[in-house]
Write a protein that holds these residues in place. Structure first.
Motif, mmCIF file in Angstrom:
data_model
loop_
_atom_site.group_PDB
_atom_site.id
_atom_site.type_symbol
_atom_site.label_atom_id
_atom_site.label_comp_id
_atom_site.label_asym_id
_atom_site.label_seq_id
_atom_site.Cartn_x
_atom_site.Cartn_y
_atom_site.Cartn_z
ATOM 1 N N UNK A 40 0.829 -1.205 0.000
ATOM 2 C CA UNK A 40 0.000 0.000 0.000
ATOM 3 C C UNK A 40 0.858 1.248 0.000
ATOM 4 N N UNK A 41 0.683 2.061 1.037
ATOM 5 C CA UNK A 41 1.529 3.245 1.167
ATOM 6 C C UNK A 41 1.023 4.438 0.375
ATOM 7 N N UNK A 42 1.850 5.464 0.370
ATOM 8 C CA UNK A 42 1.465 6.733 -0.248
ATOM 9 C C UNK A 42 1.336 6.638 -1.753
ATOM 10 N N UNK A 43 2.138 5.785 -2.394
ATOM 11 C CA UNK A 43 2.046 5.669 -3.848
ATOM 12 C C UNK A 43 0.688 5.122 -4.269
ATOM 13 N N UNK A 48 -4.635 6.091 -6.733
ATOM 14 C CA UNK A 48 -6.089 5.923 -6.692
ATOM 15 C C UNK A 48 -6.797 7.267 -6.686
ATOM 16 N N UNK A 49 -6.306 8.208 -5.886
ATOM 17 C CA UNK A 49 -6.984 9.488 -5.759
ATOM 18 C C UNK A 49 -6.728 10.415 -6.946
ATOM 19 N N UNK A 50 -5.561 10.296 -7.582
ATOM 20 C CA UNK A 50 -5.196 11.261 -8.617
ATOM 21 C C UNK A 50 -5.346 10.736 -10.030
ATOM 22 N N UNK A 51 -5.156 9.430 -10.237
ATOM 23 C CA UNK A 51 -5.042 8.940 -11.603
ATOM 24 C C UNK A 51 -6.034 7.847 -11.973
ATOM 25 N N UNK A 52 -6.691 7.253 -11.004
ATOM 26 C CA UNK A 52 -7.585 6.138 -11.308
ATOM 27 C C UNK A 52 -8.924 6.673 -11.794
ATOM 28 N N UNK A 53 -9.303 6.267 -13.005
ATOM 29 C CA UNK A 53 -10.548 6.737 -13.612
ATOM 30 C C UNK A 53 -11.660 5.720 -13.378
ATOM 31 N N UNK A 54 -12.876 6.133 -13.733
ATOM 32 C CA UNK A 54 -14.021 5.241 -13.639
ATOM 33 C C UNK A 54 -14.821 5.461 -12.374
ATOM 34 N N UNK A 55 -15.949 4.762 -12.289
ATOM 35 C CA UNK A 55 -16.802 4.850 -11.118
ATOM 36 C C UNK A 55 -16.184 4.079 -9.950
ATOM 37 N N UNK A 56 -16.817 4.227 -8.788
ATOM 38 C CA UNK A 56 -16.305 3.524 -7.612
ATOM 39 C C UNK A 56 -16.351 2.009 -7.822
#
Length: 300
Positions: A40-43, A48-56
């Protein structure tokens, strides 16, 4: 999330005994620390928050599909790591395992420092060479050690650590709408690097306590990094100041305006707000390192 399986960090932790106790039982603290900090971690949070597209739902589906591949590979690497451990000097190799975590922590904290450090795979490779025990080959052959005879406790611990990382990523994706814009990713990144440093000291045997210090550091980091409304704070302050100024009577309403200007137009205020938003979007480094020219950090 799959990078630890590729660059050798995860097998190094398994060989160093980070996922099991001295009695040979699964280490809950070690599993959580490895899952949250290594997989996990900050990366993971930033991606997930900045680059992951699409619905939840689409994001959760992607993470679960990744987990379906990640967990079996982690278990397979754990079986392979146990065979490799038979031909290594443990006391020598676990120092390299601590060094590789320190290198990852330094790269996470500063991209400038990371440019001067070798990659984790290089450190692990050097550790394998420096810790190689030729006499262990005979032991492996005579004992009939293979992937099928691996310790099930290690296999379970490896799968649990990978599953913890997948669960962490799924939780971030599930609460992404609430976290996006409310998490100071730079603060979380730096705190995660400190937690990785604590984990490295624990692997090196330099921590004077058996308590999971790295987990404590990560928990405090998550608490401090959660800053609701942080993105809108500067804009709200600007709007409040502008509103206060517009409410003040204009001393030059009936006379000449200073510097030969014209009377204020409400449309100019809206233009200033739009310009401020555009300036902030262009100047902020986003989820990259402080002072980084590109908006996308190398660790993404």
């Amino acid at each position: 999330m799959g990078l630890p399986l590729i660059d050798g960090i995860f097998p190094a932790l398994i060989i160093a005994g980070a996922l099991t106790t001295t009695a040979g039982t699964p280490s809950v603290a070690g599993i959580l620390q490895t899952g949250l900090l290594i997989f996990g971690g900050s990366a993971t949070v930033a991606v997930i928050l900045a680059e992951m597209d699409g619905t939840r739902r689409e994001q959760l589906t992607s993470i679960l599909l990744l987990g379906a591949l990640l967990i079996p590979v982690a278990v397979a690497e754990a079986a392979l790591a146990e065979v490799i451990a038979e031909v290594l000097y443990f006391e020598r190799f676990h120092r390299f395992a601590g060094l590789v975590i320190l290198a990852v922590a330094a790269k996470t904290a500063s991209s400038k420092v990371g440019e001067y450090l070798p990659s984790p795979s290089v450190i692990v490779g050097l550790g394998l060479v420096a810790s190689f025990n030729p006499g262990g080959i005979e032991t492996v052959v005579s004992a009939g050690t293979s992937l099928l005879t691996a310790n099930p406790v290690r296999l379970f611990s490896a799968g649990a650590a990978a599953g913890t990382g997948v669960g962490f990523a799924g939780a971030v994706a599930l609460f992404a709408p609430q976290l996006r814009g409310n998490v100071d990713i730079d603060l979380f990144r730096f705190g995660s690097s400190v937690a990785l440093g604590m984990l490295a000291l624990e692997v090196l045997g330099l921590m004077p306590t058996q308590a999971p210090v790295a987990l404590g550091v990560l928990a405090v980091t998550a608490l401090f990094a959660f800053d609701p409304g942080s993105d809108d704070a500067d804009l709200d302050e600007f709007v409040d100041d502008a509103s206060a100024e517009s409410a003040t009577p204009n001393a030059n309403a009936n006379g000449a305006v200073a510097d030969g200007g014209d009377d204020a137009d409400p449309a100019d205020y809206d233009a200033l707000v739009d310009e401020a938003n555009e300036t902030d979007d262009d100047s902020e480094p986003g989820y990259g390192y402080p002072g980084e020219e590109e908006s996308r950090a190398p660790w993404l």
